[in-house]
Design an enzyme around this catalytic site. Structure first.
Site, PDB file in Angstrom:
ATOM      1  N   ARG A   1       2.848   0.148  -5.200  1.00 28.83           N
ATOM      2  CA  ARG A   1       3.019  -0.441  -4.320  1.00 28.83           C
ATOM      3  C   ARG A   1       1.367  -1.375  -4.191  1.00 28.83           C
ATOM      4  NH1 ARG A   1       5.025   1.318   0.829  1.00 28.83           N
ATOM      5  NH2 ARG A   1       6.937   2.102   0.295  1.00 28.83           N
TER       6      ARG A   1
ATOM      7  N   LYS B   1       9.774 -14.812 -14.011  1.00 26.10           N
ATOM      8  CA  LYS B   1       9.385 -13.598 -15.191  1.00 26.10           C
ATOM      9  C   LYS B   1       8.242 -14.641 -15.702  1.00 26.10           C
ATOM     10  CE  LYS B   1      10.894 -11.306 -13.781  1.00 26.10           C
ATOM     11  NZ  LYS B   1      11.915 -11.169 -12.677  1.00 26.10           N
TER      12      LYS B   1
ATOM     13  N   LYS C   1       4.710  -3.862  -6.415  1.00 24.43           N
ATOM     14  CA  LYS C   1       6.162  -2.981  -6.474  1.00 24.43           C
ATOM     15  C   LYS C   1       6.862  -3.362  -5.273  1.00 24.43           C
ATOM     16  CE  LYS C   1       9.698  -1.879  -9.794  1.00 24.43           C
ATOM     17  NZ  LYS C   1      10.324  -3.846 -10.254  1.00 24.43           N
TER      18      LYS C   1
ATOM     19  N   TRP D   1      -2.817  -2.962  -1.302  1.00 23.44           N
ATOM     20  CA  TRP D   1      -2.362  -4.456  -1.850  1.00 23.44           C
ATOM     21  C   TRP D   1      -3.429  -4.795  -0.473  1.00 23.44           C
ATOM     22  CZ3 TRP D   1       0.539  -8.225   0.428  1.00 23.44           C
ATOM     23  CH2 TRP D   1       0.256  -8.925  -0.743  1.00 23.44           C
TER      24      TRP D   1
ATOM     25  N   HIS E   1      15.767 -36.579 -10.984  1.00 22.62           N
ATOM     26  CA  HIS E   1      15.759 -36.983  -9.863  1.00 22.62           C
ATOM     27  C   HIS E   1      14.095 -37.304  -9.128  1.00 22.62           C
ATOM     28  CE1 HIS E   1      20.169 -37.663  -8.951  1.00 22.62           C
ATOM     29  NE2 HIS E   1      20.157 -36.867  -9.479  1.00 22.62           N
TER      30      HIS E   1
ATOM     31  N   ASN F   1       0.034   2.140   5.728  1.00 20.09           N
ATOM     32  CA  ASN F   1       0.246   0.715   5.204  1.00 20.09           C
ATOM     33  C   ASN F   1       1.139  -0.336   5.901  1.00 20.09           C
ATOM     34  OD1 ASN F   1       4.001   1.140   3.601  1.00 20.09           O
ATOM     35  ND2 ASN F   1       2.662  -0.552   3.531  1.00 20.09           N
ATOM     36  N   GLY F   2       0.427  -1.422   5.739  1.00 18.26           N
ATOM     37  CA  GLY F   2       1.346  -2.224   7.038  1.00 18.26           C
ATOM     38  C   GLY F   2       0.433  -3.633   7.020  1.00 18.26           C
TER      39      GLY F   2
ATOM     40  N   CYS G   1       0.712  -1.078   0.155  1.00 19.84           N
ATOM     41  CA  CYS G   1       0.370  -0.080  -0.483  1.00 19.84           C
ATOM     42  C   CYS G   1       1.097   1.480   0.308  1.00 19.84           C
ATOM     43  CB  CYS G   1      -1.303   0.449   1.564  1.00 19.84           C
ATOM     44  SG  CYS G   1      -2.017  -1.043   1.814  1.00 19.84           S
TER      45      CYS G   1
ATOM     46  N   GLU H   1      15.712 -17.927 -12.398  1.00 20.92           N
ATOM     47  CA  GLU H   1      14.124 -16.346 -12.682  1.00 20.92           C
ATOM     48  C   GLU H   1      13.461 -16.235 -13.542  1.00 20.92           C
ATOM     49  OE1 GLU H   1      14.130 -13.514 -11.649  1.00 20.92           O
ATOM     50  OE2 GLU H   1      14.165 -11.755 -12.850  1.00 20.92           O
TER      51      GLU H   1
ATOM     52  N   GLU I   1       5.003 -15.101 -13.314  1.00 24.16           N
ATOM     53  CA  GLU I   1       4.159 -13.457 -13.078  1.00 24.16           C
ATOM     54  C   GLU I   1       3.573 -12.261 -13.522  1.00 24.16           C
ATOM     55  OE1 GLU I   1       6.668 -11.023 -10.999  1.00 24.16           O
ATOM     56  OE2 GLU I   1       8.893 -10.992 -12.265  1.00 24.16           O
TER      57      GLU I   1
HETATM   58  C1  F6R Z   1       9.920 -10.394  -9.254  1.00 24.81           C
HETATM   59  C2  F6R Z   1       9.688  -9.586  -8.603  1.00 24.81           C
HETATM   60  C3  F6R Z   1      10.504  -9.623  -7.035  1.00 24.81           C
HETATM   61  C4  F6R Z   1      11.288  -8.336  -6.434  1.00 24.81           C
HETATM   62  C5  F6R Z   1      10.693  -9.126  -4.795  1.00 24.81           C
HETATM   63  C6  F6R Z   1      12.169  -7.770  -3.730  1.00 24.81           C
HETATM   64  O1  F6R Z   1       9.738  -9.710 -10.833  1.00 24.81           O
HETATM   65  O2  F6R Z   1      10.081  -8.372  -8.449  1.00 24.81           O
HETATM   66  O3  F6R Z   1      10.198 -11.311  -7.233  1.00 24.81           O
HETATM   67  O4  F6R Z   1      11.781  -8.926  -6.208  1.00 24.81           O
HETATM   68  O5  F6R Z   1       9.935  -8.775  -4.387  1.00 24.81           O
HETATM   69  O6  F6R Z   1      12.251  -6.655  -4.414  1.00 24.81           O
HETATM   70  P1  F6R Z   1      13.065  -6.349  -4.013  1.00 24.81           P
HETATM   71  O7  F6R Z   1      14.178  -5.860  -4.928  1.00 24.81           O
HETATM   72  O8  F6R Z   1      12.949  -4.597  -4.511  1.00 24.81           O
HETATM   73  O9  F6R Z   1      13.570  -6.200  -2.866  1.00 24.81           O
END
Ligand code: F6R
Length: 606
Positions: free
Chosen positions: A27, A482, A601, A74, A501, A98-99, A2, A478, A485
Site C-alpha cells: 500500500r 508496464k 499496489k 504512501w 495522425h 489511511n486516506g 497507506c 498495457e 512504471e
Molecule cells: C499497473 C497497475 C495499476 C492498477 C490500478 C488499478 O501495473 O497495477 O495500474 O491496475 O491501480 O488497481 P486495481 O486493479 O487494484 O483496482
C-alpha cells in the site's frame, strides 16, 4: 493509500506490528512507523523509506508494550520524511491514517487559532491535535476520538491509541477499508484481512461510517448514525504464510512465470467439463441486458478496453468503457437494462469503488471481476467473479491482468451463448482456444532469453512507442504502462492506424517502436504502419508468430516469436512479452522492480 494496523495483544507488540506492516507494504513504502503504550506510556518509532529501515531502527531503539498501532505510508500531504511519518502524536494520543482529510486546512486554521502548533505538513496531524484539544477540554479518549471524527471530511480509515490506556484502540472507517480481527483475549485492526492473516481468520469488516471501540475482550461498533451496530464475524480463508519469491529474483518475475498455472485455475473455476461457462450464483442472464458499462483504473482499465472488443464482436452488446476517476464525476446517464461491471485486482481502488456506488440503484445489475474476494468492491457488488490469480505482490500487475482478461472473455462467451450470437461450434472453438492457453503460455515463456536481449537494447532508449490494432491496441497501452512504471522510460501506445495522425512526428532513429501483431486479419494493415515507421528510421521490435515474422521480419531491429494462437485469445498470450520486455528493461536499468518509485499496489485515495 497507506496501510494501518493495530494490536491489543498478550505479547510484545512491536515485532507483530512490523510483520503485519510487511503484509501491507504493497500500500505504500515512503515511510513506516509504530506507536505503543507500555505501562501507560505512549511512545513511537518512525523511519523514512521501506519497512526494513523501521526494523533496523527498532533493533537499536526497541519499543516495548503489548498494545500498539502501525503505519506504512504512501505520501499524499507532505514529503516522505520522519516528521511526516505516522503515527502522528499530540499529547496523549497517537493516530495512524489511511486516506485524505479534505477539510484539513480549515481544521488547521481553527487549531492554530486555539494556539496549537503544527510540526508536520500532513493532513493527519489535525486529527491528533483535534483529539488532544477535546481531551484538554475534559473529554475521555473515546468521546474525544468520536468528537474528532464528527469534524472530519474526506476518506479515512483511522486508528487511535492513548496514553494511559493499555487496553483501548478506537478505529473508524469512512471511504477506506478497515477490518477488525478477533483473537483469544487479543484484538487486531488492519487495512485488510491479509495483514491480520497470521494472527486470526475471524474478521469483522467495518462498514461505511462505522466507529469501533476495541479492547482485548470486546468490540463495540457504532454506525454512521451513532446507533449500536451488530456486524458479523466472518471466518475467512487467506493463506497466512508469507508469500515468497520461490527462487525468483523478484515477485514480478515469479508472478509472470505463474501465469500458465493461474490461468489454468481461472479456467477450471468457470468452465464445465462439457465446455460451458458456469458463473457463481446468482449468475447473469444476458438476455435481460441491453448494454454494458465497464469501469476500472490502470491495467484493469486496459483489461476492460480489451473486453469491449470481445463483448461487441462476440456477444453483440454495446459497451462503454471508462476510467473510474472520470466516470464518477461525469454523472453519466445509466439506461435501464445496463449491466455495470467493475474490474479491480485489489477490489479497494477508491475511484472504482466510488464509480460502483454511483451505479447502485441505477444499473440493472452490478458485477465485479476481482482478485480479492473479501474486498469492498466484491462485497458491494450483486455478483463478484474472482479471477483466482492468487496474491499479487509486485506493484506492476501481471498475472492479475491475464486472469482478468481470461474471466472477461469467459463472461463475453457466456453473454454470446445467452444471446445466441455464437453457434455451439464457434463457442466450442473459443473454449478450446482458452484451454490451450496454459500450454501456449509455457511455450511463450521459453522466449525469455530473446526478450532479455531485446530489453537490454530497449533500456538505452529515452522514449519507446507501442503499436497495436484491434485486440492488440489495448495490449499496446498495457505494454507502454508496464514499461514506464517499472523502468521509468517514457512510453506511449497508439492504435497503429492513428500513428500518421500526429505521433509519427516523434519517430527518428533513436525511438524503438514495439509492434504487437499476430498474423491475423489485421496483420497486413499493421505491417503497413510498421513500414511507415521503418521508412523514418524508427527501430521496430516486431512481436508476432512464425507466419507473421516470415512475412514481415525484414529490416526490423528485433523480433520475438510467439506461438500461433486463436485470434480471440491472442491478447492474453501477447501480454507475456509485454510484461517480460518491461521486466528485463527495468532489471537492466537497475530500478526497483517490485516497488517502483511513487507507486503503491492498492490505490485507496482518489
Ligand atoms: C499497473 C497497475 C495499476 C492498477 C490500478 C488499478 O501495473 O497495477 O495500474 O491496475 O491501480 O488497481 P486495481 O486493479 O487494484 O483496482
Amino acid at each position: 493509500m497507506c496501510g494501518i494496523v493495530g494490536v491489543l495483544g498478550n505479547h510484545e507488540v512491536a515485532p507483530i506490528l512490523v510483520e503485519a506492516l510487511k503484509r501491507l507494504e504493497y500500500r505504500g513504502y515512503d515511510s513506516a512507523g509504530i506507536a505503543t503504550v507500555n505501562n501507560g506510556t505512549l511512545d513511537r518509532r518512525r523511519a523514512v523509506g521501506k519497512l526494513v529501515n523501521l526494523s533496523d531502527l527498532l533493533v537499536h531503539e526497541p519499543l516495548a508494550g503489548k498494545s500498539g498501532i502501525g503505519h506504512t505510508r504512501w505520501a499524499t500531504h507532505g514529503a516522505p520524511s520522519v516528521t511526516n511519518a505516522h503515527p502522528h502524536m499530540a499529547g496523549p494520543v497517537a493516530v495512524v491514517h489511511n486516506g485524505i482529510i479534505e477539510n484539513f486546512r480549515e481544521l488547521r486554521a481553527e487549531l492554530a487559532e486555539a494556539g496549537f502548533q503544527f510540526v508536520t505538513e500532513t493532513d493527519t496531524e489535525t486529527v491528533a491535535l483535534l483529539t488532544q484539544m477535546y481531551m484538554n477540554a475534559g473529554a475521555g479518549p473515546v468521546e474525544a476520538a468520536y468528537q474528532t471524527l464528527d469534524r472530519l471530511q474526506g476518506a479515512f480509515a483511522l486508528a487511535f491509541l492513548f496514553q494511559g490506556e493499555n487496553d483501548l484502540i478506537v478505529a473508524a472507517r469512512k471511504g477506506s477499508p478497515l477490518a477488525i480481527g478477533h483473537g483469544h483475549g487479543e484484538m487486531f485492526v488492519g487495512s485488510d484481512a491479509i495483514a491480520l492473516a497470521p494472527l486470526t481468520d475471524r474478521i469483522t469488516y467495518l462498514e461505511e461510517g462505522d466507529r469501533a471501540v476495541v479492547t482485548r475482550n470486546s468490540l463495540e461498533i457504532h454506525d454512521a448514525n451513532g446507533a449500536l451496530a451488530n456486524r458479523a464475524i466472518k471466518t475467512i480463508q487467506i493463506d497466512a504464510a508469507r508469500v515468497d519469491k520461490a527462487g525468483h529474483k523478484h515477485f514480478m518475475a515469479k508472478e509472470i512465470a505463474e501465469q500458465p498455472t493461474v490461468i489454468g485455475n481461472a479456467l477450471a473455476n468457470y468452465l464445465t467439463a462439457d465446455g460451458h461457462i458456469a458463473l457463481p450464483d446468482p449468475g447473469v442472464d444476458f438476455t435481460a441486458i441491453d448494454r454494458l458499462t465497464l469501469v476500472a483504473c490502470g491495467t484493469a482499465y486496459y483489461a476492460c478496453l480489451t473486453a469491449k472488443y470481445w463483448f461487441e464482436q462476440i456477444a453483440r452488446i454495446p459497451v462503454e468503457v471508462d476510467v473510474a476517476s472520470e466516470f464518477r464525476y461525469r454523472e453519466p446517464p445509466i439506461p435501464d437494462r445496463t449491466l455495470a461491471l467493475f474490474v479491480s485486482q485489489s477490489g479497494e481502488t477508491a475511484d472504482t469503488l466510488a464509480a460502483l456506488r454511483y451505479c447502485e440503484g441505477k444499473a440493472a445489475r452490478i458485477l465485479s471481476v476481482v482478485n480479492v474476494p473479501e474486498s469492498s468492491i466484491a462485497r458491494e457488488s450483486d455478483l463478484a467473479l474472482p479471477i483466482h490469480a492468487g496474491i499479487e505482490v509486485g506493484v506492476a500487475s501481471t498475472k492479475a491482468f491475464t486472469c482478468q482478461l481470461t474471466v472477461l472473455l469467459m463472461l463475453a462467451l457466456k453473454a454470446a451463448s445467452d444471446r445466441g450470437t455464437l453457434s455451439e461450434e464457434a463457442l466450442a472453438d473459443h473454449v478450446s482456444a482458452l484451454r490451450s492457453l496454459p500450454a501456449l503460455m509455457t511455450t511463450a515463456l521459453e522466449q525469455n532469453k530473446a526478450m532479455q536481449n531485446t530489453a537490454r537494447r530497449l533500456s538505452e532508449a529515452r522514449d519507446v512507442l507501442f503499436l497495436g490494432r484491434g485486440l492488440m491496441y489495448p495490449l499496446a497501452l498495457e505494454g507502454a504502462l508496464k514499461l514506464k512504471e517499472i523502468s521509468y522510460i517514457h512510453a506511449e501506445a497508439y492504435a497503429s492506424g492513428e500513428l500518421k495522425h500526429g505521433p509519427i512526428a516523434l519517430i527518428d532513429k533513436h525511438v524503438p517502436v514495439v509492434v504487437m501483431a499476430p498474423r491475423d486479419t489485421l496483420f497486413d494493415k499493421t505491417v503497413s504502419n510498421m513500414q511507415e515507421v521503418m521508412a523514418r528510421k524508427g527501430k521496430v521490435v516486431l512481436i508476432s508468430d512464425a507466419a507473421g515474422l516470415e512475412e514481415a521480419n525484414e529490416g526490423v531491429w528485433a523480433s520475438i516469436c510467439m506461438p500461433t494462437v486463436h485470434n480471440a485469445v491472442a491478447p492474453i498470450l501477447y501480454a507475456l512479452p509485454a510484461q517480460l520486455l518491461a521486466y528485463h528493461t527495468a532489471v537492466a536499468k537497475g530500478t526497483d522492480v517490485d516497488q517502483p518509485r511513487n507507486l503503491a499496489k492498492s490505490v485507496t485515495v482518489e
